[in-house]
Structures are given as C-alpha cells and as structure tokens.
Design a protein around this motif. Sequence first.
Motif, PDB file in Angstrom:
ATOM      1  N   ALA A  61       0.827  -1.207   0.000  1.00 47.88           N
ATOM      2  CA  ALA A  61       0.000   0.000   0.000  1.00 47.88           C
ATOM      3  C   ALA A  61       0.859   1.254   0.000  1.00 47.88           C
ATOM      4  O   ALA A  61       0.572   2.231  -0.710  1.00 47.88           O
ATOM      5  CB  ALA A  61      -0.929  -0.008   1.211  1.00 47.88           C
ATOM      6  N   VAL A  62       1.925   1.225   0.784  1.00 48.54           N
ATOM      7  CA  VAL A  62       2.833   2.371   0.834  1.00 48.54           C
ATOM      8  C   VAL A  62       3.550   2.541  -0.511  1.00 48.54           C
ATOM      9  O   VAL A  62       3.698   3.661  -1.023  1.00 48.54           O
ATOM     10  CB  VAL A  62       3.855   2.193   1.974  1.00 48.54           C
ATOM     11  N   VAL A  63       3.987   1.435  -1.090  1.00 50.69           N
ATOM     12  CA  VAL A  63       4.652   1.505  -2.398  1.00 50.69           C
ATOM     13  C   VAL A  63       3.705   2.083  -3.442  1.00 50.69           C
ATOM     14  O   VAL A  63       4.070   2.946  -4.247  1.00 50.69           O
ATOM     15  CB  VAL A  63       5.142   0.105  -2.833  1.00 50.69           C
ATOM     16  N   GLY A  64       2.440   1.643  -3.418  1.00 50.90           N
ATOM     17  CA  GLY A  64       1.479   2.091  -4.408  1.00 50.90           C
ATOM     18  C   GLY A  64       1.060   3.544  -4.275  1.00 50.90           C
ATOM     19  O   GLY A  64       0.605   4.150  -5.250  1.00 50.90           O
ATOM     20  N   LEU A  65       1.215   4.114  -3.097  1.00 52.17           N
ATOM     21  CA  LEU A  65       0.847   5.519  -2.922  1.00 52.17           C
ATOM     22  C   LEU A  65       1.895   6.479  -3.472  1.00 52.17           C
ATOM     23  O   LEU A  65       1.628   7.670  -3.630  1.00 52.17           O
ATOM     24  CB  LEU A  65       0.605   5.819  -1.436  1.00 52.17           C
ATOM     25  N   VAL A  66       3.082   6.010  -3.725  1.00 52.67           N
ATOM     26  CA  VAL A  66       4.150   6.794  -4.349  1.00 52.67           C
ATOM     27  C   VAL A  66       4.427   8.089  -3.591  1.00 52.67           C
ATOM     28  O   VAL A  66       4.697   9.137  -4.201  1.00 52.67           O
ATOM     29  CB  VAL A  66       3.821   7.106  -5.837  1.00 52.67           C
ATOM     30  N   SER A 217      -0.307  23.963 -11.289  1.00 51.59           N
ATOM     31  CA  SER A 217       0.628  22.915 -10.871  1.00 51.59           C
ATOM     32  C   SER A 217       2.002  23.487 -10.575  1.00 51.59           C
ATOM     33  O   SER A 217       2.414  24.497 -11.173  1.00 51.59           O
ATOM     34  CB  SER A 217       0.757  21.842 -11.963  1.00 51.59           C
ATOM     35  N   GLU A 218       2.675  22.851  -9.654  1.00 51.15           N
ATOM     36  CA  GLU A 218       4.108  23.048  -9.416  1.00 51.15           C
ATOM     37  C   GLU A 218       4.764  21.674  -9.560  1.00 51.15           C
ATOM     38  O   GLU A 218       5.255  21.086  -8.601  1.00 51.15           O
ATOM     39  CB  GLU A 218       4.346  23.644  -8.034  1.00 51.15           C
ATOM     40  N   THR A 219       4.702  21.182 -10.787  1.00 50.52           N
ATOM     41  CA  THR A 219       5.041  19.789 -11.057  1.00 50.52           C
ATOM     42  C   THR A 219       6.443  19.434 -10.603  1.00 50.52           C
ATOM     43  O   THR A 219       6.661  18.372 -10.003  1.00 50.52           O
ATOM     44  CB  THR A 219       4.889  19.496 -12.559  1.00 50.52           C
ATOM     45  N   SER A 220       7.400  20.308 -10.877  1.00 53.31           N
ATOM     46  CA  SER A 220       8.781  19.979 -10.520  1.00 53.31           C
ATOM     47  C   SER A 220       8.948  19.866  -9.005  1.00 53.31           C
ATOM     48  O   SER A 220       9.627  18.966  -8.512  1.00 53.31           O
ATOM     49  CB  SER A 220       9.736  21.036 -11.079  1.00 53.31           C
ATOM     50  N   ARG A 221       8.315  20.777  -8.253  1.00 52.89           N
ATOM     51  CA  ARG A 221       8.388  20.708  -6.790  1.00 52.89           C
ATOM     52  C   ARG A 221       7.715  19.442  -6.280  1.00 52.89           C
ATOM     53  O   ARG A 221       8.238  18.761  -5.402  1.00 52.89           O
ATOM     54  CB  ARG A 221       7.711  21.926  -6.166  1.00 52.89           C
ATOM     55  N   TRP A 222       6.544  19.142  -6.831  1.00 53.67           N
ATOM     56  CA  TRP A 222       5.796  17.978  -6.372  1.00 53.67           C
ATOM     57  C   TRP A 222       6.558  16.693  -6.659  1.00 53.67           C
ATOM     58  O   TRP A 222       6.632  15.807  -5.818  1.00 53.67           O
ATOM     59  CB  TRP A 222       4.427  17.932  -7.046  1.00 53.67           C
ATOM     60  N   ARG A 223       7.115  16.585  -7.849  1.00 52.27           N
ATOM     61  CA  ARG A 223       7.838  15.364  -8.204  1.00 52.27           C
ATOM     62  C   ARG A 223       9.066  15.165  -7.330  1.00 52.27           C
ATOM     63  O   ARG A 223       9.338  14.055  -6.864  1.00 52.27           O
ATOM     64  CB  ARG A 223       8.251  15.404  -9.673  1.00 52.27           C
ATOM     65  N   SER A 224       9.803  16.243  -7.093  1.00 51.48           N
ATOM     66  CA  SER A 224      11.008  16.138  -6.271  1.00 51.48           C
ATOM     67  C   SER A 224      10.670  15.723  -4.850  1.00 51.48           C
ATOM     68  O   SER A 224      11.285  14.811  -4.280  1.00 51.48           O
ATOM     69  CB  SER A 224      11.746  17.482  -6.275  1.00 51.48           C
ATOM     70  N   SER A 225       9.658  16.371  -4.272  1.00 46.54           N
ATOM     71  CA  SER A 225       9.270  16.036  -2.901  1.00 46.54           C
ATOM     72  C   SER A 225       8.666  14.639  -2.829  1.00 46.54           C
ATOM     73  O   SER A 225       8.946  13.869  -1.906  1.00 46.54           O
ATOM     74  CB  SER A 225       8.259  17.055  -2.373  1.00 46.54           C
ATOM     75  N   ALA A 226       7.821  14.294  -3.812  1.00 40.97           N
ATOM     76  CA  ALA A 226       7.157  12.986  -3.794  1.00 40.97           C
ATOM     77  C   ALA A 226       8.166  11.857  -3.845  1.00 40.97           C
ATOM     78  O   ALA A 226       7.990  10.826  -3.186  1.00 40.97           O
ATOM     79  CB  ALA A 226       6.183  12.870  -4.967  1.00 40.97           C
ATOM     80  N   LEU A 227       9.225  12.030  -4.619  1.00 41.98           N
ATOM     81  CA  LEU A 227      10.240  10.975  -4.716  1.00 41.98           C
ATOM     82  C   LEU A 227      10.877  10.708  -3.366  1.00 41.98           C
ATOM     83  O   LEU A 227      11.005   9.547  -2.938  1.00 41.98           O
ATOM     84  CB  LEU A 227      11.304  11.372  -5.736  1.00 41.98           C
ATOM     85  N   HIS A 228      11.255  11.770  -2.675  1.00 37.34           N
ATOM     86  CA  HIS A 228      11.884  11.593  -1.367  1.00 37.34           C
ATOM     87  C   HIS A 228      10.879  11.068  -0.333  1.00 37.34           C
ATOM     88  O   HIS A 228      11.217  10.212   0.490  1.00 37.34           O
ATOM     89  CB  HIS A 228      12.484  12.918  -0.893  1.00 37.34           C
ATOM     90  N   PHE A 229       9.644  11.581  -0.385  1.00 38.06           N
ATOM     91  CA  PHE A 229       8.618  11.067   0.516  1.00 38.06           C
ATOM     92  C   PHE A 229       8.353   9.585   0.258  1.00 38.06           C
ATOM     93  O   PHE A 229       8.146   8.806   1.195  1.00 38.06           O
ATOM     94  CB  PHE A 229       7.312  11.849   0.347  1.00 38.06           C
ATOM     95  N   TRP A 230       8.340   9.200  -1.014  1.00 37.12           N
ATOM     96  CA  TRP A 230       8.043   7.819  -1.380  1.00 37.12           C
ATOM     97  C   TRP A 230       9.114   6.864  -0.849  1.00 37.12           C
ATOM     98  O   TRP A 230       8.807   5.849  -0.232  1.00 37.12           O
ATOM     99  CB  TRP A 230       7.950   7.712  -2.907  1.00 37.12           C
ATOM    100  N   ILE A 231      10.353   7.237  -1.102  1.00 47.88           N
ATOM    101  CA  ILE A 231      11.452   6.389  -0.619  1.00 47.88           C
ATOM    102  C   ILE A 231      11.409   6.286   0.902  1.00 47.88           C
ATOM    103  O   ILE A 231      11.557   5.204   1.482  1.00 47.88           O
ATOM    104  CB  ILE A 231      12.807   6.953  -1.090  1.00 47.88           C
ATOM    105  N   ALA A 232      11.190   7.438   1.557  1.00 48.04           N
ATOM    106  CA  ALA A 232      11.127   7.429   3.022  1.00 48.04           C
ATOM    107  C   ALA A 232       9.968   6.575   3.519  1.00 48.04           C
ATOM    108  O   ALA A 232      10.102   5.821   4.487  1.00 48.04           O
ATOM    109  CB  ALA A 232      10.996   8.859   3.543  1.00 48.04           C
TER     110      ALA A 232
END
Length: 448
Positions: A61-66, A217-232
């Motif tokens: 579930a956590v993996v799928g939420l990205v 949208s602030e796509t670049s900000r969202w993508r950068s933050s989402a990647l780190h949040f996802w890994i964490a």
Amino acid sequence: MIETILQFLRRDVTRGVVGTILLKVGSGTLAFALFSLAARTMSPDGFGIFATWLSVSQIAAVVGLVGQESLLVRFLNEYRVKDRPDLTKGVLLSSLGVSAVAMLVAIGAIAIVASMRGDGWLLIVAVSAYTAVSAGLMLGSQVARSLVSILMGEGNREFFWRVAVVLFLLAVLFGHRQLDPAELIAVITIAMSIGLVTQIAAVAQALPDFRGTVARSETSRWRSSALHFWIASILEAANQSFDVILVHWMLDPATAGIYFAASRLANIFAMLSAALYSFGARRLPSLYFSKNHREFEQTLKLMAEVTAFCVVSGLLLIWVGGPHLLNLFGPHFAAQHWVLIVLAIGTAVQAAGGPSAAILQLTGHERIYVPVVAANVALRLVGFLVLIPWLGVLGAAISATASLALATIALNILCRRRTGVDPSILALLRFSAWKRRAYAVRAAEPGE
C-alpha cells in the motif's frame, strides 16, 4: 500545583495533544484486542500466515501511494497559509491520479506473487482488496486530517472499523470456530471500506468550491518532494512490517506470529510517536510556514512533556505486565517476555526522540531523512542475518532495537542542526537547567 495542572489542561494545544494520544491509545487497544483474538481463533501457523500477508499488504500500500500521502500533508498546509486554492486543487487532482495508477500496479504485483506461491483465490482476492482499501485510508486520512479534523482522519483509519472486527472475532471465539486467514482479511477489508466511504463524504463537504478555480501545478516541486517522501515511506514501512516477513522466511510461520504479537505490544511507544506525528502534522507546518516560532517551540515543549510521562509509564507496564499481555494471545506467547522487553526499549527510545522525522519532512528537509532511514533498514537486515541463526527470535528483537535507537539519535542530531529545534525529551532537561540558572541570577541580584 492543582491550579497549574488545570491551566495546563485548559490550553487548546494540551487538549489537542491529549485528545490525539487518547485516540491512538484507543486504536492501539482495539488493535491489541483484534490481534489477540485473531491468534486465539486461528492455528499458530494460520496466525503467522495472516500476520505475514498483513505486513506484505501494508508495504504494498505504501509503495502504491508513491509518497502522495506525505506530499499532501506538506503542500496542503503550505497552500492554505498562502491562500492558494488553485494550487490546492492542482495538488489534490495530481495526487489522486498518480496514486490510483500506481496502486493498480502494486495490487497486480501482489496477485502475481500470491498465485506463484500457490495461494488460494480467496486469499489473493482478500489481500488485493485489503491493500487497495488500506492505501485509500492512508491517503484519505491525510486529507481529512488537514481539511476536517484529526478524529475524521485517524478515527476512520484506525479506530472505528476495529470495533466491528473485534465484535466479529468475539462472536467467532464464543462460537468455538476456527478462522482461515483469508476470511479475517476479508472481514477487515469490508469494515475498513465503510470508514473509507465516510472519510470521502466528509472531505467532499469540507473542500472549498473549486468549480470556478483553475487548477495550477508546481510539477517539478511535487515530483522532487514525492520521490523523497516515497522512498522514506517505503523504508518506514519496511521498518514496521518487513521484520515479520523475514522472521517467517528465516524461521517459520508460528515464530513469525509470535514476533508479530510482541512487536505490536511494543508498539505502545510507536503508537505514541504516531499520535504526536498526527498532531504535529496538523499543527506544526502551519506554524512553521507562518513563521510563528514562539508557538512552534511551545508546542514542541508540550509534546516532549507528554512523551516523557508516557515513555516512563509504558516501560513500567511492559516490565510488570508483559507476560500477562502476551498470554492473551495464547500460552506459547507468554514465554517471549524478553523479546517484548527488548522491542519495547527500541520503540521507547524512538518515542523519546520526539517527532524529529516529521519536522524534517514537513519543513522541507525530507532529502536528508531518506539516507538515515535507509541505513536503519540496512543495519536491521544485517543484524537479522547475523543474529537470528544465533539467537532466534530474540536476535531479531535485538537487531530491530539497535538499529532503531541509532536512527533516532541520528535524526535528532540532524533536526537540531537543520531546524534549530530539539524535539526530544532531552529538551526538557535543558529547559529546566535554563530556569535554574535564571533563578540563580535573579537571587544573586541586589534586593533579592
């Protein structure tokens, strides 16, 4: 002294912290009742299989939420302070779309793995459905907590549905019937679905009217933050659930069930950490982004006071009442008191460290959080491989506690250096020392 306590309890922040902790305590009590009843209505191997698939589903579930659940906490608070409904609408639509697609992939992967293992179709369907609903509650609770209330967010995620499941298990126990893991997972999924629907309805009413708002949208900000949040998030889920999977793989299903029970009891302190995170995630970001530093620090101090009291009380409870609590799962669980004590020490240290992880993530320092959690997972894995063949399930507990304590220390050091804030209970000692010095200075002044 009584007047001081009453003034303390009258404060809005105090009531917020205590109310959130009571909600988590109630949720934890229901979870304890659920798992202990499940252990008594299943065979030892059946309970171990149930615990293992539950852990797999939570990770999936956590993996799928990205990382979208943490992303929403981060940006909904920021956009609310800045009064940007266009960006609020944009981040909501983006997060829902991304998580929906990713969850389909995660559920498909679970179904493939389960079928390759030869599991029955009922178990595959139940686990897949549980994963989807669990992810929906994770995402929905973050939105509901920010837009509606902590009760709507956390209550529907962890509290209300457990009441129904506990009542079902009591009926099964008194009916002298043995459950299959797939049956219980299916019942849990149905109960959680009701909470999810309630949550969606409440959020829909709380959202502002976006019909005339153009989503930005602030796509670049969202993508950068989402990647780190996802890994964490993946690493955090691995910390909480991967242990059971490894014990199952390295030992046997029955031992995995024992470790699962002990770890859930030790989570009395992780429950405290989660309560403080839930409260902090609703209050701290808005204080931080509005630069209300005085209230920010006062809130952290209050959270540290509550944490110190709960850690001492919890350790005493585990030390004295641990065997009796374990015995509620079954007679063969009570022999693992030392496993429970070791695990409780680790989660107590984590709770005493305060919400340093939440502060780092919610104040824009999520990038430095990921390496610490990754090192924690790696250290725990190495410890399992070395200690389990030597000490069995106790070795798993020692490895989990050591890695968790080191990660907590590292996160606190990073939090103090990057934000200038010490969220741990050690801050209370420094505050007390400062008051004593101030009193000594006043006493030394002429006329005192």
